[in-house]
Write an enzyme that holds these catalytic residues in place. Structure first.
Site, PDB file in Angstrom:
ATOM      1  N   GLU A 105     -12.116   0.010 -10.079  1.00 45.96           N
ATOM      2  CA  GLU A 105     -11.729  -0.994 -11.090  1.00 45.96           C
ATOM      3  C   GLU A 105     -12.650  -1.012 -12.314  1.00 45.96           C
ATOM      4  O   GLU A 105     -12.193  -1.215 -13.445  1.00 45.96           O
ATOM      5  CB  GLU A 105     -11.680  -2.395 -10.480  1.00 45.96           C
ATOM      6  CG  GLU A 105     -10.592  -2.585  -9.436  1.00 45.96           C
ATOM      7  CD  GLU A 105     -10.928  -1.956  -8.097  1.00 45.96           C
ATOM      8  OE1 GLU A 105     -12.115  -1.685  -7.839  1.00 45.96           O
ATOM      9  OE2 GLU A 105     -10.004  -1.718  -7.301  1.00 45.96           O
ATOM     10  N   THR A 117      -1.207   0.512 -10.267  1.00 42.11           N
ATOM     11  CA  THR A 117      -2.481   0.006  -9.786  1.00 42.11           C
ATOM     12  C   THR A 117      -3.284   1.066  -9.032  1.00 42.11           C
ATOM     13  O   THR A 117      -4.492   0.938  -8.858  1.00 42.11           O
ATOM     14  CB  THR A 117      -2.296  -1.263  -8.928  1.00 42.11           C
ATOM     15  OG1 THR A 117      -3.578  -1.785  -8.605  1.00 42.11           O
ATOM     16  CG2 THR A 117      -1.544  -0.992  -7.656  1.00 42.11           C
ATOM     17  N   GLU A 147       0.832  -1.211   0.000  1.00 41.17           N
ATOM     18  CA  GLU A 147       0.000   0.000   0.000  1.00 41.17           C
ATOM     19  C   GLU A 147       0.866   1.260   0.000  1.00 41.17           C
ATOM     20  O   GLU A 147       0.546   2.249  -0.660  1.00 41.17           O
ATOM     21  CB  GLU A 147      -0.920   0.022   1.229  1.00 41.17           C
ATOM     22  CG  GLU A 147      -1.964  -1.072   1.247  1.00 41.17           C
ATOM     23  CD  GLU A 147      -3.121  -0.827   0.279  1.00 41.17           C
ATOM     24  OE1 GLU A 147      -3.166   0.225  -0.379  1.00 41.17           O
ATOM     25  OE2 GLU A 147      -3.980  -1.730   0.190  1.00 41.17           O
ATOM     26  N   ARG A 172       0.435   3.778  -3.197  1.00 38.33           N
ATOM     27  CA  ARG A 172      -0.219   5.070  -2.938  1.00 38.33           C
ATOM     28  C   ARG A 172       0.782   6.210  -2.854  1.00 38.33           C
ATOM     29  O   ARG A 172       0.607   7.249  -3.479  1.00 38.33           O
ATOM     30  CB  ARG A 172      -1.033   5.009  -1.641  1.00 38.33           C
ATOM     31  CG  ARG A 172      -2.145   3.979  -1.713  1.00 38.33           C
ATOM     32  CD  ARG A 172      -3.138   4.125  -0.572  1.00 38.33           C
ATOM     33  NE  ARG A 172      -3.923   2.904  -0.445  1.00 38.33           N
ATOM     34  CZ  ARG A 172      -5.237   2.859  -0.207  1.00 38.33           C
ATOM     35  NH1 ARG A 172      -5.932   3.965  -0.044  1.00 38.33           N
ATOM     36  NH2 ARG A 172      -5.868   1.714  -0.093  1.00 38.33           N
ATOM     37  N   ASP A 214      -5.084  -9.822  -7.659  1.00 36.58           N
ATOM     38  CA  ASP A 214      -5.371  -8.935  -8.794  1.00 36.58           C
ATOM     39  C   ASP A 214      -4.182  -8.241  -9.466  1.00 36.58           C
ATOM     40  O   ASP A 214      -3.818  -8.543 -10.603  1.00 36.58           O
ATOM     41  CB  ASP A 214      -6.437  -7.892  -8.402  1.00 36.58           C
ATOM     42  CG  ASP A 214      -6.215  -7.290  -7.013  1.00 36.58           C
ATOM     43  OD1 ASP A 214      -5.115  -7.480  -6.455  1.00 36.58           O
ATOM     44  OD2 ASP A 214      -7.124  -6.632  -6.493  1.00 36.58           O
TER      45      ASP A 214
END
Ligand code: NAG
Ligand code: NAG
Ligand code: NAG
Ligand code: NAG
Ligand code: NAG
Length: 591
Positions: A490, A579, A175, A179, A313
Site C-alpha cells: 500500500e 486493489t 480474494e 487475485r 479499505d
C-alpha cells in the site's frame, strides 16, 4: 467487532486480531458457514453457466451508456530527463527486476502451480484453493517487466488450471476476485487481447463466482461453500460481511462484462453499489461505511467502527476507480467518493506529533460509542497507506485540487513511518499522538513520554524511557501493536501514484530508500519473506516468517518497478489498477 474503546484491552485485541487475520482481509475462519458440503461429492467439472439459479434475475442493469464525460488528465507532463537521471532511474529499475527474478525463481523451483512459496523452509502453501495464486496474480507483472519467456511458461501453466473448482471448501469471494479474476483480466488487457485463453479462464471463474450471488437479495455469500452452490443447496444472504469484501468486486466484474458483452456480471455488482449509495447518508458517520454490515437485513448501521484500514479499505478505493472504468458516464461513484472523502477528512485523518514537526497526516480509526461520542484511535496501519494514492487520484479526476495537498500529506505520513524505523520499514500497525491543534504541533519530549506512559497503562510513576527502550519505540510512537512487515504494497502504491501525478523526484528517492530497506531485510536464499520485527536494530538480521503472499510479486514489486520505469509504461491515463495492482484498460476519450 462492535465498539472500539481505546482503553478496553479485550476489544482492542479482538479487533487487532481481526485486522491481522485479514490481509486486505483474509481468513476463511471468521465467518464459518454452518454446514459445509464436501467438495469431494462433486466429481465431474461443474458447468456453472448452466446451473439452475435459485433466484434468477430476469432484467439486467445494463452497462451505463451515454456520452462519456471527459476525465481530466491524471499524469504529470514529464519533460525530457537528463542523461544522469535516466541512468540512475534505469539502475534502480534493474535492481527491482533482479529482486523480482530472485523471488520468482524461488516460486518456480519450490511452488510452481501452488499458491505461494515458503521462502524460508522451501515448499509451498495453498491458502487460495491451490490454483497457482502467485503465478496468476503476477501474470501482468511479467508482462510489465518484459519477461516474455517467463510469461509464456506462466501462460502454459494457466491453461492447465481449472477455475471451475477449488481445493478450499469455503471460497473467499473477494480474494478470489481480486487475485485470480483481476490477474487474468489484466494480463488479457495488457497483452492487447492476444491470448483468448486468459479471457476464457476469467469467464470460467466469473461464472463460478456468479453463483455466490444467487441469494434472495443478491448480496454474495462472501465465504462461499461452492460445492453446496453447485448441488442446489439452500443459499442464504450472510448476516455479516466486511464492507471491503462487498465493495471491491465492481472493477473485475464490470471489466468482464465490458470484454464479453454479457451484462450479468456488471448487473450483479451494480446492485451492491446501489445499496451502498442508498445507505450512505444513514450510517453512524454519514458518508463513511462501518467495517462490517448486515447484508441479510440490508442494515448498514449494525457496526460503529470506521477506518480506511483493513476490512473497509478497498471499498473506498473502488469508487473513483469504477468511475474511471465506466468512462465517467454516471455520477454515482463520484458522489459516493466525495461524501466519503469529506467525512474522512473530518473524522479519520489527523496530524501526529513528530520530532521534526513534519506536516503529515495519518488515517486513523474512529468509533462512536453508545452515548454517541466520537473516539479517535490514533493508529496507523500499513493497509491505510493506499489512501494517499486514492485521494490524489480523486483530486485529479473529480477536480478537487486542494486535496492534492491532503494526498501528499498522507503519503508523507507513510514515508515518515518507514523512515522512522531502524530497519527503514513501516510496521503493520502502530499508535502515535494526535496534535490537539493541527496548526500548532510542536514536538515535546515530555509530551511523548507522557503519551507512552498513558498508552502503556502503567501510570505516571513508571519509567517512560524504559518502555521506549524495551518496546523499541522511535520518537513519536507510543506503541507498536504489530511489528511485522508482511511485504505489503500500500505505501509504495501511493508513492507511485503521487509520483505519476506530480512528477516530484523526491518521491522516487523515497521509493528507493523503501525498496533497499525492504530488499535488505526480507531476502532469503529462496525468495523474499515477511519479517517479524521492523524495530530490530540497524544492521542486525531480522527474523523471517516463512511467508510470501502473492501480492509481493503481483503488487509490491510491480509498483517499485513502475515508479522507476518510463512514465508511459502503464499510464494512469490509460489504465486503472484494481486493489491487487492489476491494470485494467480504461475507455479512451479523444483528447
Ligand atoms: C433445487 O431445489 C429446489 C428447492 O429445494 C427444487 O424445487 C428444485 O427442483 C431443485 N432443482 C434441481 C435442478 O434439482
Ligand atoms: C445524501 O446526501 C447528499 C447531500 O448531503 C445528497 O446529495 C444525496 O442525494 C443523498 N443521498 C441519498 C441516497 O439520499
Ligand atoms: C440496524 O441495526 C441497528 C443495530 O442493531 C439497529 O439499532 C437499527 O435499528 C437497525 N436499522 C434498521 C434500519 O433496521
Ligand atoms: C541495503 O544493502 C545495500 C547493499 O548491500 C546497501 O548499499 C544499502 O545501504 C542497504 N540499505 C539499507 C537501507 O539497509
Ligand atoms: C538485495 O538484498 C540482497 C541481500 O541482502 C543483496 O545481496 C542485494 O545486493 C540487494 N539488492 C539491492 C538492489 O540492494
Amino acid at each position: 467487532m462492535g465498539l472500539f474503546i481505546r482503553r478496553s484491552l479485550a476489544l482492542f485485541i479482538s479487533i487487532l486480531l481481526l485486522i491481522l487475520a485479514f490481509r486486505q482481509l483474509n481468513t476463511p475462519d471468521e465467518f464459518p458457514p454452518p454446514t459445509l458440503t464436501s467438495s469431494a461429492q462433486i466429481t465431474s467439472p461443474v458447468k456453472w453457466k448452466d446451473i439452475a439459479l435459485r433466484y434468477p434475475i430476469t432484467s439486467f442493469i445494463p452497462l451505463p451508456s451515454g456520452t462519456p464525460s471527459p476525465i481530466p488528465r491524471i499524469q504529470h507532463e514529464f519533460g525530457i530527463e537528463t542523461e544522469h537521471k535516466k541512468q540512475q532511474r534505469e539502475e534502480r529499475l534493474a535492481a527491482v527486476k533482479r529482486t523480482f527474478l530472485h523471488s520468482w525463481e524461488g516460486y518456480k523451483k519450490h511452488a510452481w502451480l501452488q499458491d505461494e512459496v515458503n521462502p524460508v523452509s522451501g515448499g509451498y502453501s495453498n491458502g487460495f484453493g491451490a490454483r497457482g495464486a502467485t503465478l496468476v496474480d503476477a501474470l501482468d507483472t511479467l508482462v510489465i517487466m518484459g519477461l516474455e519467456k517467463e510469461f509464456q511458461s506462466a501462460l502454459s501453466a494457466v491453461k492447465k488450471i481449472d477455475f471451475t473448482t477449488s481445493e478450499e471448501v469455503s471460497i473467499n469471494v473477494f480474494e478470489t476476485t481480486i487475485r485470480y479474476l483481476g490477474g487474468l483480466l489484466s494480463a488479457y488487457d495488457l497483452t492487447k487481447s492476444k491470448h483468448s485463453v486468459l479471457l476464457k479462464k476469467a469467464v470460467d471463474l466469473g461464472n463460478m463466482l456468479y453463483v455466490a450471488f444467487d441469494t434472495p437479495n443478491h448480496f454474495p455469500i462472501t465465504r462461499w461453500d461452492w460445492a453446496n452452490g453447485a448441488s442446489n443447496g439452500t443459499q442464504e444472504t450472510p448476516s455479516q460481511a466486511l464492507s471491503a469484501e462487498l465493495g471491491s468486486l465492481s472493477l473485475e466484474f464490470t471489466r468482464l462484462s465490458q470484454l464479453t458483452g454479457e451484462p450479468k456480471y456488471y448487473d450483479i455488482v451494480q446492485r451492491i453499489t446501489d445499496h451502498f449509495h442508498n445507505h450512505q447518508n444513514e450510517t453512524t458517520i454519514p458518508g463513511l461505511f462501518p467495517v462490517s454490515i448486515n447484508p441479510a437485513l440490508e442494515n448498514f448501521s449494525t457496526d460503529r467502527t470506521f477506518t480506511f484500514g483493513g476490512m473497509s479499505d478497498s471499498l473506498y478505493e473502488y469508487f473513483p476507480k469504477e468511475h474511471l472504468l465506466l468512462g465517467g458516464v454516471t455520477d454515482q461513484y463520484k458522489g459516493l467518493y466525495e461524501r466519503a472523502i469529506e467525512a474522512a477528512q473530518d473524522r479519520l485523518f489527523f496530524r501526529p506529533l513528530t520530532p521534526k514537526n513534519e506536516d503529515i497526516l495519518i488515517s486513523g480509526t474512529m468509533t462512536k460509542n453508545a452515548a454517541n461520542n466520537f473516539k479517535l484511535l490514533p493508529a496507523g496501519q500499513h493497509l491505510t497507506c493506499f489512501a494517499g494514492g486514492m485521494v490524489g487520484m480523486g483530486a485529479m479526476i473529480f477536480d478537487r485540487p486542494e486535496e492534492l495537498v491532503t494526498a501528499r500529506r498522507l503519503v508523507d505520513g507513510c514515508i515518515w513511518a518507514y523512515d522512522s524505523m531502524p530497519t527503514g520499514i513501516m510496521p503493520e500497525s502502530f499508535q502515535v499522538i494526535p496534535c490537539t491543534n493541527p496548526q500548532d504541533c510542536t514536538w515535546s519530549n515530555q509530551r511523548w513520554h507522557e503519551a507512552v506512559l498513558e498508552e502503556s497503562g502503567f501510570g505516571r510513576t513508571f519509567d517512560a524511557q524504559r518502555i521506549i527502550r524495551e518496546d523499541g519505540l522511535p520518537p513519536g510512537f507510543t506503541k507498536i501493536d504489530d511489528k511485522r512487515f508482511l511485504l505489503r504494497p500500500e505505501a509504495i502504491e501511493s508513492v507511485f501514484i503521487l509520483y505519476r501525478i506530480t512528477g516530484d523526484p523526491s518521491l522516487q528517492d523515497a521509493a528507493w530508500r523503501m525498496f533497499q530497506a525492504i530488499n535488505n531485510s526480507t531476502q532469503t536464499e529462496i525468495s523474499n519473506s515477511a519479517i517479524a520485527d521492523v524495530t530490530s536494530p540497524h544492521g542486525e538480521e531480522t527474523e523471517k516468517l516463512d511467508s510470501c503472499e502473492s501480492f509481493w510479486m503481483a503488487e509490491t514489486l510491480k509498483y517499485f518497478y513502475l515508479i522507476f520505469s518510463h512514465p508511459d509504461l502503464v499510464s494512469l491515463d490509460e489504465f486503472v489498477f484494481n486493489t491487487e495492482a492489476h491494470p485494467l484498460r480504461r475507455p479512451q476519450h479523444k483528447k
